[in-house]
Scaffold this active site. Structure first.
Site, mmCIF file in Angstrom:
data_model
loop_
_atom_site.group_PDB
_atom_site.id
_atom_site.type_symbol
_atom_site.label_atom_id
_atom_site.label_comp_id
_atom_site.label_asym_id
_atom_site.label_seq_id
_atom_site.Cartn_x
_atom_site.Cartn_y
_atom_site.Cartn_z
ATOM 1 N N ALA A 104 0.839 -1.197 0.000
ATOM 2 C CA ALA A 104 0.000 0.000 0.000
ATOM 3 C C ALA A 104 0.870 1.243 0.000
ATOM 4 C CB ALA A 104 -0.933 0.019 1.214
ATOM 5 N N GLU A 105 0.443 2.262 -0.757
ATOM 6 C CA GLU A 105 1.246 3.478 -0.893
ATOM 7 C C GLU A 105 1.466 4.189 0.432
ATOM 8 O OE1 GLU A 105 -1.756 4.022 -4.286
ATOM 9 O OE2 GLU A 105 -1.393 2.454 -2.797
ATOM 10 N N ASN A 106 0.558 4.003 1.396
ATOM 11 C CA ASN A 106 0.717 4.694 2.676
ATOM 12 C C ASN A 106 1.768 4.030 3.562
ATOM 13 O OD1 ASN A 106 -1.285 2.600 2.777
ATOM 14 N ND2 ASN A 106 -1.825 3.256 4.839
ATOM 15 N N GLY A 107 2.421 2.991 3.062
ATOM 16 C CA GLY A 107 3.563 2.438 3.783
ATOM 17 C C GLY A 107 3.335 1.153 4.520
#
Length: 262
Positions: free
Chosen positions: A91-94
């Site tokens: 996920a791009e949010n880490g």
């Protein structure tokens, strides 16, 4: 004062930290559903796959041992069909190694995907900042990217952002994800809310990626890009290949034997 440990940004980025005076209503978050009840759209008076159901076919296209990024919207449903698989979600949010969406008492308020939906963690999951996350995406470390879209055209191009209509959102990180993906799967409804085909001869919206789509999964069809054209391989239960192709604008060909989406 606030101890530095709870502040999740390095000091060089922070001008001021203000302590919240209104407590978060965590119980309300646990009770409130993250999306509307799942209902099927009707085509020719017949129900197509639900938004949740659209998530199952692309899960079957994901290879074992792969790293997969799920875009916002319908693509997030794919995570509910990967349990027990050797697939690691990014996920791009880490987050690397999250699992299915959760609700009620299973919610951990600190664990959510890039769409803000609460998810479970799988053993071995890890966390990092968005810079590292996009280094993974741009660096070709993500095997499969599954995105939603406004349009896909018969040349394998995809449009999933717009600057001309603010209500439709901005560009986001889709270009970064597409540029590094080894396999691109687009999931969306077959037609928009006004009944207009989303499978186009040529995209009208600005392109996110050109000639890059490997599969398209809609609530009516599974299309596979083969030898420079889209092949209709599966249709939703209760529909024929002819009905599905008539509801699209793009040129496509039916497979020798068209299956039914499970």
């Amino acid at each position: 004062g606030i101890p530095p440990e709870p502040v999740n940004l390095r000091g060089i980025f922070v001008h001021r930290v203000v302590k919240a005076t209104v407590p978060m209503d965590t119980e309300a978050l646990r009770r409130t559903p993250r999306r509307a009840p799942d209902t099927a759209k009707l085509y020719n008076g017949k129900p197509a796959l639900t938004r949740a159901g659209i998530g199952k076919p692309p899960a079957g296209l994901v290879r074992e041992g792969s790293y997969v990024n799920l875009g916002t919207g319908i693509p997030t449903q794919v995570s509910n069909f990967l349990e027990g698989r050797d697939v690691i979600l990014h996920a791009e949010n880490g987050v690397l190694g999250y699992g299915k969406m959760v609700s009620g008492n299973d919610i951990d308020l600190d664990i959510y995907n890039a769409s803000g939906q609460f998810v479970a963690l799988n053993p071995g999951a890890s966390f990092f900042d968005s810079v590292a996350s996009f280094e993974m995406a741009r660096g070709g470390k993500i095997d499969t990217v599954i995105l939603g879209a406004y349009e896909v055209d018969q040349y394998g191009s995809v449009a999933n952002w717009s600057t001309s209509d603010a209500k439709r959102g901005g560009i986001g990180g889709a270009m970064d994800l597409i540029s590094g993906a080894k396999q691109l799967i687009i999931v969306m409804e077959h037609c928009d809310s006004k009944g207009r085909p989303k499978l186009k001869r040529k995209c009208a919206y600005p392109l996110t990626g050109e000639a890059c789509v490997d599969y398209v999964v809609t609530d009516l069809a599974l299309l596979h890009w083969i030898d420079g054209r889209f092949v209709l391989e599966e249709v939703a239960p209760g529909f024929t290949a002819q009905e599905v192709m008539a509801l699209a604008e793009m040129d496509m060909v039916p497979a020798e034997k068209v299956g039914v989406m499970a």
